[in-house]
Design a protein around this motif. Sequence first.
Motif, PDB file in Angstrom:
ATOM      1  N   ILE A 351       6.181  -3.466  -0.072  1.00  0.00           N
ATOM      2  CA  ILE A 351       5.947  -2.952  -1.424  1.00  0.00           C
ATOM      3  C   ILE A 351       5.109  -1.682  -1.369  1.00  0.00           C
ATOM      4  CG2 ILE A 351       4.836  -3.476  -3.625  1.00  0.00           C
ATOM      5  CD1 ILE A 351       5.629  -6.386  -3.226  1.00  0.00           C
ATOM      6  N   PHE A 352       4.096  -1.658  -0.484  1.00  0.00           N
ATOM      7  CA  PHE A 352       3.298  -0.440  -0.309  1.00  0.00           C
ATOM      8  C   PHE A 352       4.188   0.729   0.122  1.00  0.00           C
ATOM      9  CE2 PHE A 352      -0.878  -2.878   0.616  1.00  0.00           C
ATOM     10  CZ  PHE A 352      -1.069  -3.037  -0.748  1.00  0.00           C
ATOM     11  N   SER A 353       5.098   0.468   1.050  1.00  0.00           N
ATOM     12  CA  SER A 353       6.003   1.530   1.509  1.00  0.00           C
ATOM     13  C   SER A 353       6.857   2.046   0.367  1.00  0.00           C
ATOM     14  CB  SER A 353       6.895   0.994   2.643  1.00  0.00           C
ATOM     15  OG  SER A 353       6.127   0.564   3.742  1.00  0.00           O
ATOM     16  N   LEU A 354       7.370   1.131  -0.455  1.00  0.00           N
ATOM     17  CA  LEU A 354       8.209   1.537  -1.587  1.00  0.00           C
ATOM     18  C   LEU A 354       7.417   2.361  -2.590  1.00  0.00           C
ATOM     19  CD1 LEU A 354      10.956   1.325  -2.984  1.00  0.00           C
ATOM     20  CD2 LEU A 354      10.177  -0.802  -4.041  1.00  0.00           C
ATOM     21  N   LEU A 355       6.180   1.944  -2.881  1.00  0.00           N
ATOM     22  CA  LEU A 355       5.352   2.700  -3.818  1.00  0.00           C
ATOM     23  C   LEU A 355       5.033   4.090  -3.268  1.00  0.00           C
ATOM     24  CD1 LEU A 355       2.866  -0.070  -5.034  1.00  0.00           C
ATOM     25  CD2 LEU A 355       4.849   0.840  -6.234  1.00  0.00           C
ATOM     26  N   ALA A 356       4.745   4.162  -1.969  1.00  0.00           N
ATOM     27  CA  ALA A 356       4.469   5.470  -1.362  1.00  0.00           C
ATOM     28  C   ALA A 356       5.690   6.386  -1.460  1.00  0.00           C
ATOM     29  CB  ALA A 356       4.049   5.290   0.093  1.00  0.00           C
ATOM     30  N   ALA A 357       6.869   5.829  -1.212  1.00  0.00           N
ATOM     31  CA  ALA A 357       8.088   6.641  -1.300  1.00  0.00           C
ATOM     32  C   ALA A 357       8.315   7.130  -2.724  1.00  0.00           C
ATOM     33  CB  ALA A 357       9.286   5.826  -0.812  1.00  0.00           C
ATOM     34  N   VAL A 358       8.107   6.261  -3.705  1.00  0.00           N
ATOM     35  CA  VAL A 358       8.298   6.663  -5.101  1.00  0.00           C
ATOM     36  C   VAL A 358       7.303   7.756  -5.482  1.00  0.00           C
ATOM     37  CG1 VAL A 358       8.138   5.875  -7.489  1.00  0.00           C
ATOM     38  CG2 VAL A 358       9.300   4.466  -5.784  1.00  0.00           C
ATOM     39  N   GLY A 359       6.037   7.605  -5.055  1.00  0.00           N
ATOM     40  CA  GLY A 359       5.043   8.622  -5.357  1.00  0.00           C
ATOM     41  C   GLY A 359       5.372   9.976  -4.750  1.00  0.00           C
ATOM     42  N   LEU A 360       5.845   9.982  -3.508  1.00  0.00           N
ATOM     43  CA  LEU A 360       6.205  11.244  -2.860  1.00  0.00           C
ATOM     44  C   LEU A 360       7.405  11.897  -3.547  1.00  0.00           C
ATOM     45  CD1 LEU A 360       5.755  10.173   0.867  1.00  0.00           C
ATOM     46  CD2 LEU A 360       4.342  11.783  -0.407  1.00  0.00           C
ATOM     47  N   VAL A 361       8.365  11.104  -3.967  1.00  0.00           N
ATOM     48  CA  VAL A 361       9.524  11.664  -4.669  1.00  0.00           C
ATOM     49  C   VAL A 361       9.105  12.260  -6.018  1.00  0.00           C
ATOM     50  CG1 VAL A 361      11.714  11.084  -5.769  1.00  0.00           C
ATOM     51  CG2 VAL A 361      11.191  10.187  -3.509  1.00  0.00           C
ATOM     52  N   VAL A 362       8.189  11.590  -6.723  1.00  0.00           N
ATOM     53  CA  VAL A 362       7.703  12.124  -8.003  1.00  0.00           C
ATOM     54  C   VAL A 362       6.980  13.451  -7.793  1.00  0.00           C
ATOM     55  CG1 VAL A 362       6.064  11.713  -9.883  1.00  0.00           C
ATOM     56  CG2 VAL A 362       7.588   9.888  -9.150  1.00  0.00           C
ATOM     57  N   LEU A 363       6.149  13.536  -6.749  1.00  0.00           N
ATOM     58  CA  LEU A 363       5.463  14.794  -6.458  1.00  0.00           C
ATOM     59  C   LEU A 363       6.466  15.903  -6.123  1.00  0.00           C
ATOM     60  CD1 LEU A 363       2.443  13.542  -4.308  1.00  0.00           C
ATOM     61  CD2 LEU A 363       2.421  14.290  -6.687  1.00  0.00           C
ATOM     62  N   ALA A 364       7.502  15.549  -5.379  1.00  0.00           N
ATOM     63  CA  ALA A 364       8.526  16.549  -5.052  1.00  0.00           C
ATOM     64  C   ALA A 364       9.242  17.039  -6.305  1.00  0.00           C
ATOM     65  CB  ALA A 364       9.527  15.957  -4.060  1.00  0.00           C
TER      66      ALA A 364
END
Length: 624
Positions: A351-364
């Motif tokens: 779940i941490f990995s998924l949240l990190a991926a979502v956050g990075l995509v939002v920043l992009a």
Amino acid sequence: MIPGQKSVRVLTAIHRVIRPLALACALCFLAAATAYAQGSGNPLRPPAMDSPRATIESLNREVEEAFRARDRVPSRQLDDLLLQRGVRLLDIDDLPRELQADIGVDALLMLYEVLSRIDPVPLDWIPDARQVDRQDLSRWVVPDTDIVLEAIDAPGEPPGFRFTRQTVIDAPQFYEAVRAEPKQPGYLPIDVYQVFRVGVGPLLTRLLGEQNRLSTPDWARVEILFVPAWKLAAATLLHLLAIAAAAGAFWAGRRLRRDGESTLRMALRAMILPAVLMALSVLLDWSVDRELRLRGPLLEILEFLWTATFTLGAVLFAFLAVRIAEHLFVTLARLNRRPADLTAVSLVFRIFSLLAAVGLVVLALQRLGVPVSGIITGLGVGGIAVALAAQSSLQNLLGGAILLTDRAVQVGDFCRIGGHLGTLESVGLRSSRLRGLDRTLITIPNHEFASANIENFGKRDQMLLRMRIGLRYETTPDQLRCILADLRALFIAHPQVSADPARARLFAFADSAYEIEVFAYIRTATWEDYLAVREDLLLRMIDIVAENGSGFAFPSQTLYLRRDEPPDTGGPEAARTRVRRWRESGSLPFPDFESGERGELTDTLAYPPEGSPEGSATADDRKA
């Protein structure tokens, strides 16, 4: 008149004239110094626009300050500086922000070049604030040109004179008409529009010596795809080198792979490529955007590619970092021997990995200018549709959480889930995987897993042995008694069989055999040990049946050919006599015995049978 008195009078008159003039000059100097200090000390102060003279002076000052800072400030900041301050001098407030950046900056630079190449207009000819108030001016045209300044009140901006919309539109035509003319004294000697358009960033400006001139030849500045040819070639070369570096990182990661390497080493080795991708994206952004100063649609495409590459590398790097953190946590907490806790921890880190991926995509997306807040608002408006579309995913996620918290089954357990039988290998966010007996991998959605009937064989402390064996009808009652006794003794004596409640009983008369039911618990929780003990018991049962002279029955029919013996005439006659007596005495036991006779018959049969240990003790008690 005395000559001395005449001189005194002249000096007195001069003093009376000079004193007010000196005082006025001092006040003007003080006001100018104060205004300069306020203008230079407060970079957020808007440019002066209270008169045509102030607007033209602000235009010159903003462009020249940006030009002088180009060898120490990134080009994007120069554009932003001109966009935030200089564009206020233009009547383009109603245009979108993107168009203001594209049109406004170019118009400022071209108007500066036009004003520096036309016949100079004396500063006294340009109206200042006092002349504007005295003459009530609202519009002024630069002499012998179509450059117009009008007093325009823009919403959210202080009132002032601005270059009109038509002047901004015609600025490229003005520039092309006068670009061959020499520059007037007092202006920058270099063509600032060309410098900002085809010039380079701070580092290359110093290396190429372009502080006051363009060092690249004219043929190299021929535009291809709206980009100077030499910049396009340099950008292509840089991207080819970046691709070669990424391929080298991938090759190095493959070369460093070792057989049987640990999870930590494998994750560290895999982090090489994502780290290189992120570094290359940053270097390309710095070199192409800041130093080469590419502009136009090509830069937008390249920025999208850089952002996508950096985001991909960052997501992969985050996944691997979380994997390393999970490995270290499991090792330090010693969770390898606790499968349930290990599965829960793995799910949390996923779940941490998924949240990190979502956050990075939002920043992009934010970096690319995508309105993320608008997307979130749209999702809120269409929340019902999204909820319906994601219903299955949410059910699977909740099902996985239920499995981990309820702990009905753990990874490594041999179980039956619905109609599937196998060993549970993993519990994920969406589904769980079961390894079947035929080694096939069965994927079961978590919501189906959580709602199915789960039979966990891995939680058994003992395993049941229950079967029926058939003996031939030629077996005599005494043989049956011996076989049953030997089977019971076998269960009591075997160390892997729980004596209580082990049993062997004559169960039924089947079509082709006497059926004996065998029921016992084997002291093991593993399937392999159970099969071994079961095999041993079956072999010993075969020996017991053989030693007692019997055999196992199988479905068959036996045809006996014999001559009938004469019927026993005494038996039927005795039965008729017995029934007649019951009728005469009124004690026929149908449909049931009378209460008196029932009392006489109660507990009169010897059980256990005489000869057995319990039967002998009962007989002795009765005799006593």
